[in-house]
Design an enzyme around this catalytic site. Structure first.
Site, PDB file in Angstrom:
ATOM      1  N   CYS A 221      -0.187   6.637   2.266  1.00 33.62           N
ATOM      2  CA  CYS A 221      -0.923   5.440   2.680  1.00 33.62           C
ATOM      3  C   CYS A 221      -0.189   4.731   3.827  1.00 33.62           C
ATOM      4  O   CYS A 221       0.159   5.332   4.817  1.00 33.62           O
ATOM      5  CB  CYS A 221      -1.149   4.531   1.478  1.00 33.62           C
ATOM      6  SG  CYS A 221      -2.418   3.269   1.723  1.00 33.62           S
ATOM      7  N   SER A 222       0.065   3.456   3.668  1.00 33.92           N
ATOM      8  CA  SER A 222       0.687   2.669   4.738  1.00 33.92           C
ATOM      9  C   SER A 222       2.161   2.984   4.940  1.00 33.92           C
ATOM     10  O   SER A 222       2.797   2.423   5.830  1.00 33.92           O
ATOM     11  CB  SER A 222       0.504   1.173   4.458  1.00 33.92           C
ATOM     12  OG  SER A 222      -0.870   0.853   4.465  1.00 33.92           O
TER      13      SER A 222
END
Length: 157
Positions: free
Chosen positions: A6-7
């Site tokens: 993800c991030s």
């Protein structure tokens, strides 16, 4: 190898590990990520990417797809399939699909297409053409497309 979920791609990009490499992150971060890291070959519609020994995933569940791909590489197809089966997951989702499903985001209307949308969500493993959906709704494809758009605010395709 190095991987992010993800991030977490932001951490790799800040460290310069993604410069000149293909990478992805959560679709909701696309605009910001591209603006901050112009040296990264950003691929917004990938579930996960691999560029050499650097892997990135689109989101938390896409991190599972990435992990299964790593298991396949390290231990082979059979072990990855066993792991996916144990986790009650698809062994391999296509990495070339959009990271989010418009169908899943579409609000189920209370009107005449509510049951159709519920059925479609349960049958995503089959081709769902506009013609098939129209037939299931008992309408011509042309009339179905107009009525569906009027009721849901989006086209059936």
């Amino acid at each position: 190898r190095v991987a992010s979920v993800c991030s977490g791609a932001y951490v790799l990009a800040e460290a310069g590990l993604l410069d000149g490499r293909r990478a992805t992150t959560h679709w909701g971060r696309t605009r910001d990520f591209v603006a901050r890291y112009p040296k990264v070959k950003f691929e917004p519609d990938q579930i996960f990417t691999r560029d050499g020994n650097v892997w990135t995933s689109a989101g938390i569940t896409a991190g599972i797809d990435l992990a299964l791909a790593m298991v396949t590489e390290d231990q082979g197809e059979e072990i990855a399939q066993q792991a996916a089966r144990h986790l009650v997951l698809y062994h391999r989702r296509s990495g070339g699909q959009s990271q989010f499903s418009s169908l899943l985001e579409l609000k189920t209307p209370n009107g005449r297409f509510g049951a159709l949308l519920s059925w479609a969500r349960e049958n995503l493993d089959a081709p769902l053409t506009v013609e098939d959906l129209a037939d299931r709704a008992g309408m011509s494809a042309r009339h179905f497309a107009r009525a569906f758009a009027a009721e849901t605010g989006t086209t059936p395709s």
